[in-house]
Design an enzyme around this catalytic site. Structure first.
Site, PDB file in Angstrom:
ATOM      1  N   ASN A  23       0.804  -1.225   0.000  1.00 28.62           N
ATOM      2  CA  ASN A  23       0.000   0.000   0.000  1.00 28.62           C
ATOM      3  C   ASN A  23       0.839   1.279   0.000  1.00 28.62           C
ATOM      4  OD1 ASN A  23      -2.276  -1.499  -0.263  1.00 28.62           O
ATOM      5  ND2 ASN A  23      -2.884  -1.407   1.890  1.00 28.62           N
ATOM      6  N   CYS A 116     -10.329  -4.483  -4.669  1.00 23.37           N
ATOM      7  CA  CYS A 116     -11.081  -5.647  -4.177  1.00 23.37           C
ATOM      8  C   CYS A 116     -12.534  -5.281  -3.916  1.00 23.37           C
ATOM      9  CB  CYS A 116     -10.478  -6.133  -2.850  1.00 23.37           C
ATOM     10  SG  CYS A 116      -8.946  -7.040  -3.053  1.00 23.37           S
ATOM     11  N   GLN A 125     -14.425  11.689  -0.959  1.00 22.70           N
ATOM     12  CA  GLN A 125     -13.514  12.502  -0.130  1.00 22.70           C
ATOM     13  C   GLN A 125     -12.300  12.970  -0.928  1.00 22.70           C
ATOM     14  OE1 GLN A 125     -14.499  13.454   3.091  1.00 22.70           O
ATOM     15  NE2 GLN A 125     -16.314  12.485   2.202  1.00 22.70           N
ATOM     16  N   ASP A 304      -7.451  -4.835   7.130  1.00 24.95           N
ATOM     17  CA  ASP A 304      -6.810  -5.777   6.197  1.00 24.95           C
ATOM     18  C   ASP A 304      -6.346  -7.066   6.890  1.00 24.95           C
ATOM     19  OD1 ASP A 304      -7.253  -3.855   4.309  1.00 24.95           O
ATOM     20  OD2 ASP A 304      -5.187  -3.125   4.262  1.00 24.95           O
TER      21      ASP A 304
HETATM   22  C1  EPZ Z   1      -6.520   1.659   1.612  1.00 27.55           C
HETATM   23  O1  EPZ Z   1      -7.699   1.697   0.810  1.00 27.55           O
HETATM   24  C2  EPZ Z   1      -5.874   0.340   1.323  1.00 27.55           C
HETATM   25  N1  EPZ Z   1      -5.578   0.272  -0.097  1.00 27.55           N
HETATM   26  C3  EPZ Z   1      -6.802  -0.792   1.740  1.00 27.55           C
HETATM   27  O2  EPZ Z   1      -6.093  -2.015   1.563  1.00 27.55           O
HETATM   28  C4  EPZ Z   1      -7.174  -0.651   3.207  1.00 27.55           C
HETATM   29  O3  EPZ Z   1      -8.159  -1.603   3.525  1.00 27.55           O
HETATM   30  C5  EPZ Z   1      -7.725   0.752   3.484  1.00 27.55           C
HETATM   31  O4  EPZ Z   1      -6.814   1.757   2.995  1.00 27.55           O
HETATM   32  C6  EPZ Z   1      -7.987   1.007   4.961  1.00 27.55           C
HETATM   33  O5  EPZ Z   1      -6.813   0.831   5.691  1.00 27.55           O
HETATM   34  C7  EPZ Z   1      -4.533   0.907  -0.593  1.00 27.55           C
HETATM   35  O6  EPZ Z   1      -3.775   1.552   0.112  1.00 27.55           O
HETATM   36  C8  EPZ Z   1      -4.306   0.780  -2.048  1.00 27.55           C
HETATM   37  P1  EPZ Z   1      -9.955   4.326   2.689  1.00 27.55           P
HETATM   38  P2  EPZ Z   1      -8.492   3.041   0.597  1.00 27.55           P
HETATM   39  O7  EPZ Z   1     -10.105   5.429   1.721  1.00 27.55           O
HETATM   40  O8  EPZ Z   1      -7.556   4.165   0.570  1.00 27.55           O
HETATM   41  C9  EPZ Z   1     -14.718   4.946   3.001  1.00 27.55           C
HETATM   42  C10 EPZ Z   1      -5.826  -4.261   1.023  1.00 27.55           C
HETATM   43  O9  EPZ Z   1      -6.396  -5.322   1.329  1.00 27.55           O
HETATM   44  N2  EPZ Z   1     -14.499   6.065   2.067  1.00 27.55           N
HETATM   45  O10 EPZ Z   1      -9.165   4.550   3.918  1.00 27.55           O
HETATM   46  O11 EPZ Z   1      -9.400   2.821  -0.568  1.00 27.55           O
HETATM   47  C11 EPZ Z   1     -14.430   3.616   2.307  1.00 27.55           C
HETATM   48  O12 EPZ Z   1     -15.546   3.144   1.582  1.00 27.55           O
HETATM   49  C12 EPZ Z   1      -6.617  -3.025   0.688  1.00 27.55           C
HETATM   50  O13 EPZ Z   1      -4.586  -4.145   0.950  1.00 27.55           O
HETATM   51  C13 EPZ Z   1     -15.555   6.857   1.665  1.00 27.55           C
HETATM   52  O14 EPZ Z   1     -16.710   6.636   2.060  1.00 27.55           O
HETATM   53  O15 EPZ Z   1      -9.354   3.053   1.919  1.00 27.55           O
HETATM   54  C14 EPZ Z   1     -14.056   2.745   3.473  1.00 27.55           C
HETATM   55  O16 EPZ Z   1     -15.235   2.267   4.092  1.00 27.55           O
HETATM   56  C15 EPZ Z   1      -8.072  -3.247   0.639  1.00 27.55           C
HETATM   57  N3  EPZ Z   1     -15.302   7.885   0.796  1.00 27.55           N
HETATM   58  C16 EPZ Z   1     -13.354   3.700   4.431  1.00 27.55           C
HETATM   59  O17 EPZ Z   1     -13.781   5.008   4.048  1.00 27.55           O
HETATM   60  C17 EPZ Z   1     -14.068   8.146   0.324  1.00 27.55           C
HETATM   61  O18 EPZ Z   1     -13.912   9.086  -0.460  1.00 27.55           O
HETATM   62  C18 EPZ Z   1     -11.833   3.651   4.391  1.00 27.55           C
HETATM   63  O19 EPZ Z   1     -11.396   3.791   3.063  1.00 27.55           O
HETATM   64  C19 EPZ Z   1     -13.004   7.347   0.755  1.00 27.55           C
HETATM   65  C20 EPZ Z   1     -13.246   6.306   1.630  1.00 27.55           C
END
Ligand code: EPZ
Length: 417
Positions: A23, A116, A125, A304
């Site tokens: 990541n 995924c 956001q 994760d």
């Molecule tokens: C990162 O995803 C990681 N991916 C994910 O890892 C990890 O699960 C996640 O962070 C949380 O730690 C990468 O770094 C490529 P978020 P990201 O934006 O950035 C909601 C793995 O298995 N949200 O922190 O996409 C979202 O739906 C992967 O290695 C909004 O609603 O995660 C989620 O419920 C999977 N609106 C929560 O926030 C937005 O604009 C956290 O998402 C952004 C997010």
């Protein structure tokens, strides 16, 4: 079709060396575009996600040289053109290109990113961050056209501490004029890694790793050298393997602080574990205590690791509970684990795990990256043969997983069927 076949019940001994963080790498590679000369990133894992990003860089006209653990990127020849949907929907991190192309060219056209299928995963956001900095966004179905006459620093409050939105806002703010403050920023170590990289290029970022990040925009960012931090989720996955089947298994080249929440939970379970400065030595225990776990942003329990740790909870005596607060659809591995013999009930956002249960090898499917990892862990302790289909998602995130597990005594191979 490729499948993973595991003959369970082997003791895991020896040393496993942890690779660079997926990541982090997937954000550092697109961030390289911001430099005005060559960038070297070391300790990049050889996984299909980093290959997919190198392919996008190549498509955009950057010069990319890949050695075994490093990637050298010369972004000076880059052209701003739309990334084809089949390239951008291979992974979530493709949307970091949205940010860096916007920062560099003030115009970007791109599709909704992949990733995924573990929940809706909106990007509102990120778009809110871009808008605050002066961008206008046209959204037509799943395609975005983003323009900015000028990018100007702003005060941005994220509705949730999103990793992606924090990094994307930071990537644009480093090139915006004036000061940006990101409130309610995500605090994950990968964000610190990206901020350090940008600061090495000449950016002015403070507060990364806290919930308030301050960025003063600069005109020019120079090429530099940086190193990817060890992968804390890979570390956690192998720690769980060690707690399930290890005998003094050493997990090496790690930052124990990044995985403290898992180590503390394991201590609560009474897993025999010795924590060193950059390693952990771990063994299987005959009796494990049940625990309650709730996923949260860093430094809370990482979502994760939720699916991988479920397998360990099937071996605890009594009822364990696990609450998933980040994603709405991250229990797809549970029906497969139950087919293998576990006793897990899904109750809304929670699962209750009753153990200990003996697991037996079955034919199962990796529905997503970490779900696939949980099935591998289950296969390592199951009696007989576990065959996992759809292994693509697993290979997206775990470098040389078959070789690493084979080296410590597992019986695992990829087969063509
Ligand atoms: C990162 O995803 C990681 N991916 C994910 O890892 C990890 O699960 C996640 O962070 C949380 O730690 C990468 O770094 C490529 P978020 P990201 O934006 O950035 C909601 C793995 O298995 N949200 O922190 O996409 C979202 O739906 C992967 O290695 C909004 O609603 O995660 C989620 O419920 C999977 N609106 C929560 O926030 C937005 O604009 C956290 O998402 C952004 C997010």
């Amino acid at each position: 079709m490729k499948v993973l076949e595991i003959n369970g019940g082997k003791t895991l001994e020896g040393t496993i060396r942890i690779s660079g963080s997926k990541n982090s790498s997937v954000a550092l590679i697109p961030a390289a575009i911001l430099a005005s000369s060559e960038v070297t990133i070391c300790n990049v894992p050889e996984i299909t996600d980093t290959d997919a990003l190198a392919e996008i860089l190549d498509y955009l006209g950057a010069k990319v040289k890949r050695a075994s653990e490093s990637i050298v990127i010369n972004p000076t020849t880059i052209i701003n053109k739309e990334i084809p949907e089949e390239m951008s929907n291979k992974l979530r991190a493709s949307y970091y290109f949205m940010a860096v192309l916007l920062a560099k060219f003030k115009h970007v056209e791109m599709y909704f990113p992949g990733g995924c299928s573990i929940g809706a995963r909106p990007i509102d956001q990120t778009l809110k961050g871009f808008q605050a900095l002066g961008a206008t966004i046209k959204e037509v179905e799943n395609r975005y056209i983003i323009d900015a006459k000028k990018l100007t620093g702003a005060h941005v409050y994220l509705d949730m501490p999103s990793v992606g939105a924090t990094i994307n806002t930071m990537l644009v703010a480093v090139k915006a004029s004036g000061e940006t403050i990101i409130e309610n920023a995500a605090k994950e170590p990968e964000i610190v890694n990206v901020a350090t990289f940008l600061n090495n290029m000449g950016a002015k970022i403070t507060g990364a790793g806290t919930s308030e990040i301050k960025i003063i925009g600069v005109d020019q960012l120079e090429g530099c050298y940086t190193e990817v931090i060890p992968d804390r989720i890979e570390t956690g996955t192998y720690l769980i393997a060690g707690a399930l089947a290890g005998k003094n298994l050493k997990i090496d080249n790690i930052i124990p602080e990044h995985i403290e929440m898992l180590i503390l939970k394991m201590k609560e379970m009474e897993v025999p574990i010795e924590v060193g400065s950059d390693y952990v030595i771990i063994s299987k225990s005959e009796k494990l205590h049940p625990v309650k776990i709730k996923t949260q942003g860093y430094p809370g329990f990482a979502t994760d690791l939720q699916q991988p740790v479920t397998v360990l909870l099937t071996q605890c005596e009594g009822e364990s509970q696990l609450e998933e607060t980040v994603y709405e659809n991250r229990f797809k591995n549970v029906p497969y684990l139950n087919e293998m013999g576990s006793d897990i009930k899904i109750i809304g956002k929670k699962i209750k795990i009753y153990g200990p249960t003996k697991l037996v090898g079955k034919s199962v499917e990796a529905t997503d990256l970490r779900g696939g990892a949980s099935l591998i862990l289950a296969g390592l302790i199951a009696q007989g043969t576990t065959t996992i289909s759809n292994i693509g998602p697993v290979l997206r995130g775990y470098e040389h997983i078959v070789e690493k597990l084979t080296d410590i005594g597992a019986n695992i191979e990829i087969k063509e069927v």
